[in-house]
Design a protein around this motif. Sequence first.
Motif, PDB file in Angstrom:
ATOM      1  N   VAL A 110      -3.121 -13.970  -2.881  1.00  0.00           N
ATOM      2  CA  VAL A 110      -2.228 -13.931  -4.038  1.00  0.00           C
ATOM      3  C   VAL A 110      -2.175 -12.473  -4.494  1.00  0.00           C
ATOM      4  CG1 VAL A 110      -1.812 -14.756  -6.391  1.00  0.00           C
ATOM      5  CG2 VAL A 110      -2.830 -16.301  -4.684  1.00  0.00           C
ATOM      6  N   VAL A 111      -0.993 -11.850  -4.380  1.00  0.00           N
ATOM      7  CA  VAL A 111      -0.813 -10.452  -4.764  1.00  0.00           C
ATOM      8  C   VAL A 111      -0.220 -10.427  -6.169  1.00  0.00           C
ATOM      9  CG1 VAL A 111       0.264  -8.243  -4.198  1.00  0.00           C
ATOM     10  CG2 VAL A 111      -0.477  -9.782  -2.353  1.00  0.00           C
ATOM     11  N   ILE A 112      -1.006  -9.961  -7.125  1.00  0.00           N
ATOM     12  CA  ILE A 112      -0.632 -10.015  -8.538  1.00  0.00           C
ATOM     13  C   ILE A 112      -0.030  -8.678  -8.958  1.00  0.00           C
ATOM     14  CG2 ILE A 112      -1.507 -10.448 -10.863  1.00  0.00           C
ATOM     15  CD1 ILE A 112      -3.832 -12.004  -9.288  1.00  0.00           C
ATOM     16  N   ILE A 113       1.171  -8.751  -9.529  1.00  0.00           N
ATOM     17  CA  ILE A 113       1.946  -7.557  -9.882  1.00  0.00           C
ATOM     18  C   ILE A 113       2.450  -7.703 -11.311  1.00  0.00           C
ATOM     19  CG2 ILE A 113       4.021  -6.231  -9.316  1.00  0.00           C
ATOM     20  CD1 ILE A 113       3.687  -7.309  -6.391  1.00  0.00           C
ATOM     21  N   ASP A 114       2.271  -6.676 -12.123  1.00  0.00           N
ATOM     22  CA  ASP A 114       2.759  -6.665 -13.510  1.00  0.00           C
ATOM     23  C   ASP A 114       4.277  -6.502 -13.488  1.00  0.00           C
ATOM     24  OD1 ASP A 114       3.423  -6.013 -16.190  1.00  0.00           O
ATOM     25  OD2 ASP A 114       1.515  -4.974 -16.504  1.00  0.00           O
ATOM     26  N   ILE A 115       4.988  -7.494 -14.027  1.00  0.00           N
ATOM     27  CA  ILE A 115       6.453  -7.485 -13.989  1.00  0.00           C
ATOM     28  C   ILE A 115       7.071  -6.347 -14.799  1.00  0.00           C
ATOM     29  CG2 ILE A 115       6.809  -9.016 -15.985  1.00  0.00           C
ATOM     30  CD1 ILE A 115       9.063 -10.381 -14.281  1.00  0.00           C
ATOM     31  N   ARG A 116       6.318  -5.763 -15.711  1.00  0.00           N
ATOM     32  CA  ARG A 116       6.881  -4.752 -16.623  1.00  0.00           C
ATOM     33  C   ARG A 116       7.093  -3.395 -15.953  1.00  0.00           C
ATOM     34  NH1 ARG A 116       2.466  -4.900 -21.171  1.00  0.00           N
ATOM     35  NH2 ARG A 116       1.244  -4.763 -19.256  1.00  0.00           N
ATOM     36  N   HIS A 117       6.508  -3.190 -14.790  1.00  0.00           N
ATOM     37  CA  HIS A 117       6.567  -1.875 -14.147  1.00  0.00           C
ATOM     38  C   HIS A 117       7.389  -1.918 -12.866  1.00  0.00           C
ATOM     39  CE1 HIS A 117       3.589  -0.866 -17.098  1.00  0.00           C
ATOM     40  NE2 HIS A 117       2.746  -1.749 -16.604  1.00  0.00           N
ATOM     41  N   GLU A 118       7.928  -0.772 -12.475  1.00  0.00           N
ATOM     42  CA  GLU A 118       8.676  -0.705 -11.216  1.00  0.00           C
ATOM     43  C   GLU A 118       7.714  -0.900 -10.044  1.00  0.00           C
ATOM     44  OE1 GLU A 118       7.034   3.415 -11.801  1.00  0.00           O
ATOM     45  OE2 GLU A 118       7.991   1.963 -13.135  1.00  0.00           O
ATOM     46  N   ALA A 119       8.290  -1.093  -8.869  1.00  0.00           N
ATOM     47  CA  ALA A 119       7.475  -1.296  -7.665  1.00  0.00           C
ATOM     48  C   ALA A 119       6.545  -0.102  -7.458  1.00  0.00           C
ATOM     49  CB  ALA A 119       8.377  -1.487  -6.454  1.00  0.00           C
ATOM     50  N   LYS A 120       5.262  -0.380  -7.324  1.00  0.00           N
ATOM     51  CA  LYS A 120       4.244   0.663  -7.159  1.00  0.00           C
ATOM     52  C   LYS A 120       3.820   0.764  -5.698  1.00  0.00           C
ATOM     53  CE  LYS A 120       3.467   1.323 -11.679  1.00  0.00           C
ATOM     54  NZ  LYS A 120       3.846   2.525 -12.354  1.00  0.00           N
ATOM     55  N   ALA A 121       3.460   1.983  -5.302  1.00  0.00           N
ATOM     56  CA  ALA A 121       3.091   2.239  -3.903  1.00  0.00           C
ATOM     57  C   ALA A 121       1.891   1.405  -3.462  1.00  0.00           C
ATOM     58  CB  ALA A 121       2.800   3.723  -3.704  1.00  0.00           C
ATOM     59  N   HIS A 122       0.870   1.266  -4.325  1.00  0.00           N
ATOM     60  CA  HIS A 122      -0.319   0.492  -3.934  1.00  0.00           C
ATOM     61  C   HIS A 122       0.051  -0.946  -3.573  1.00  0.00           C
ATOM     62  CE1 HIS A 122      -2.738   3.659  -6.059  1.00  0.00           C
ATOM     63  NE2 HIS A 122      -3.523   3.422  -5.027  1.00  0.00           N
ATOM     64  N   ASP A 123       0.923  -1.553  -4.389  1.00  0.00           N
ATOM     65  CA  ASP A 123       1.331  -2.933  -4.119  1.00  0.00           C
ATOM     66  C   ASP A 123       2.158  -3.012  -2.841  1.00  0.00           C
ATOM     67  OD1 ASP A 123       0.143  -3.886  -6.538  1.00  0.00           O
ATOM     68  OD2 ASP A 123       1.921  -3.270  -7.658  1.00  0.00           O
ATOM     69  N   SER A 124       3.092  -2.077  -2.674  1.00  0.00           N
ATOM     70  CA  SER A 124       3.928  -2.061  -1.461  1.00  0.00           C
ATOM     71  C   SER A 124       3.079  -1.888  -0.205  1.00  0.00           C
ATOM     72  CB  SER A 124       4.952  -0.924  -1.527  1.00  0.00           C
ATOM     73  OG  SER A 124       5.908  -1.174  -2.522  1.00  0.00           O
ATOM     74  N   GLN A 125       2.081  -1.004  -0.284  1.00  0.00           N
ATOM     75  CA  GLN A 125       1.212  -0.772   0.870  1.00  0.00           C
ATOM     76  C   GLN A 125       0.419  -2.036   1.221  1.00  0.00           C
ATOM     77  OE1 GLN A 125      -1.008   2.610  -0.518  1.00  0.00           O
ATOM     78  NE2 GLN A 125       0.723   4.008  -0.244  1.00  0.00           N
ATOM     79  N   LEU A 126      -0.098  -2.721   0.199  1.00  0.00           N
ATOM     80  CA  LEU A 126      -0.852  -3.948   0.455  1.00  0.00           C
ATOM     81  C   LEU A 126       0.061  -5.000   1.084  1.00  0.00           C
ATOM     82  CD1 LEU A 126      -3.319  -5.787   0.312  1.00  0.00           C
ATOM     83  CD2 LEU A 126      -2.649  -6.358  -2.043  1.00  0.00           C
ATOM     84  N   ILE A 127       1.235  -5.206   0.509  1.00  0.00           N
ATOM     85  CA  ILE A 127       2.163  -6.215   1.021  1.00  0.00           C
ATOM     86  C   ILE A 127       2.554  -5.898   2.464  1.00  0.00           C
ATOM     87  CG2 ILE A 127       4.546  -7.068   0.774  1.00  0.00           C
ATOM     88  CD1 ILE A 127       4.038  -6.921  -2.323  1.00  0.00           C
ATOM     89  N   GLU A 128       2.863  -4.636   2.725  1.00  0.00           N
ATOM     90  CA  GLU A 128       3.262  -4.242   4.082  1.00  0.00           C
ATOM     91  C   GLU A 128       2.102  -4.442   5.059  1.00  0.00           C
ATOM     92  OE1 GLU A 128       5.754  -3.723   6.834  1.00  0.00           O
ATOM     93  OE2 GLU A 128       6.412  -3.738   4.754  1.00  0.00           O
ATOM     94  N   TRP A 129       0.890  -4.086   4.642  1.00  0.00           N
ATOM     95  CA  TRP A 129      -0.289  -4.259   5.490  1.00  0.00           C
ATOM     96  C   TRP A 129      -0.535  -5.745   5.782  1.00  0.00           C
ATOM     97  CZ3 TRP A 129      -5.195  -6.464   4.956  1.00  0.00           C
ATOM     98  CH2 TRP A 129      -6.121  -6.100   5.939  1.00  0.00           C
ATOM     99  N   LEU A 130      -0.394  -6.602   4.756  1.00  0.00           N
ATOM    100  CA  LEU A 130      -0.581  -8.046   4.957  1.00  0.00           C
ATOM    101  C   LEU A 130       0.454  -8.578   5.948  1.00  0.00           C
ATOM    102  CD1 LEU A 130      -1.309  -9.111   1.267  1.00  0.00           C
ATOM    103  CD2 LEU A 130      -2.955  -9.141   3.158  1.00  0.00           C
ATOM    104  N   ARG A 131       1.688  -8.096   5.829  1.00  0.00           N
ATOM    105  CA  ARG A 131       2.729  -8.509   6.785  1.00  0.00           C
ATOM    106  C   ARG A 131       2.347  -8.085   8.202  1.00  0.00           C
ATOM    107  NH1 ARG A 131       7.247  -6.633   2.766  1.00  0.00           N
ATOM    108  NH2 ARG A 131       7.934  -8.626   1.918  1.00  0.00           N
ATOM    109  N   GLU A 132       1.912  -6.841   8.350  1.00  0.00           N
ATOM    110  CA  GLU A 132       1.548  -6.326   9.679  1.00  0.00           C
ATOM    111  C   GLU A 132       0.395  -7.114  10.298  1.00  0.00           C
ATOM    112  OE1 GLU A 132       0.677  -2.215   9.028  1.00  0.00           O
ATOM    113  OE2 GLU A 132       2.779  -1.678   8.675  1.00  0.00           O
ATOM    114  N   GLN A 133      -0.538  -7.546   9.442  1.00  0.00           N
ATOM    115  CA  GLN A 133      -1.706  -8.289   9.921  1.00  0.00           C
ATOM    116  C   GLN A 133      -1.420  -9.792  10.065  1.00  0.00           C
ATOM    117  OE1 GLN A 133      -4.541  -6.595  10.758  1.00  0.00           O
ATOM    118  NE2 GLN A 133      -3.419  -4.750  10.198  1.00  0.00           N
ATOM    119  N   SER A 134      -0.204 -10.208   9.704  1.00  0.00           N
ATOM    120  CA  SER A 134       0.177 -11.642   9.712  1.00  0.00           C
ATOM    121  C   SER A 134      -0.741 -12.475   8.820  1.00  0.00           C
ATOM    122  CB  SER A 134       0.191 -12.203  11.143  1.00  0.00           C
ATOM    123  OG  SER A 134       1.126 -11.495  11.922  1.00  0.00           O
ATOM    124  N   ILE A 135      -1.108 -11.910   7.678  1.00  0.00           N
ATOM    125  CA  ILE A 135      -1.925 -12.622   6.694  1.00  0.00           C
ATOM    126  C   ILE A 135      -0.976 -13.197   5.636  1.00  0.00           C
ATOM    127  CG2 ILE A 135      -3.716 -12.411   4.911  1.00  0.00           C
ATOM    128  CD1 ILE A 135      -4.823 -10.016   6.584  1.00  0.00           C
TER     129      ILE A 135
END
Length: 194
Positions: A110-135
Amino acid sequence: MDFSKVDFLLSVHSIKQLPEEGMPEIAFAGKSNVGKSSLMNTLIGRKALVKVSARPGKTQGLNYFQVGNQCYLVDLPGYGYAKVPKAMKDAWQGLISTYLEKRATLKCVVVIIDIRHEAKAHDSQLIEWLREQSIPFLPVYTKIDKLSGSARGKHARLLDLGHGINKDERILFSSHTGQGRDELIAALQSFLFS
């Protein structure tokens, strides 16, 4: 699944301390102070089983919570700006990435993101890494009670765009009002029993 029957099990600081693989696991990840502990407490219907702190970096291990005989919920250390020594932060990252890559019983992050802020690099990196790892992962946009309905929709669309997420792949959530709790439970059950 009854998420109210939850007990703290242990805090893991090295891979050797992980419980034996058996029950399925759901991990919760997010930037420091994004509302991870509050979300988990709302999910399980308890006020303070998962410790909430105003100080970033409070969670310093993988905190395991056992849901009856059905699954584990795993609270991961927050990433981002936690004011902890670099060596400790590096150790966390090694522990977390090894856990996420190697844990056969992990069903979803479960990737938790604060809706009040624009897309942050840390979150994007985690999401992209999870996709790459097929998690498998589930984005949850928290703190929706802090925005009006129109602003909430706009911010959610910007986050979707920034992270390459479809509207039906994420959940809007408020720990304050409980909105999104039923949807989160349904989504977690589908990951656990798929």
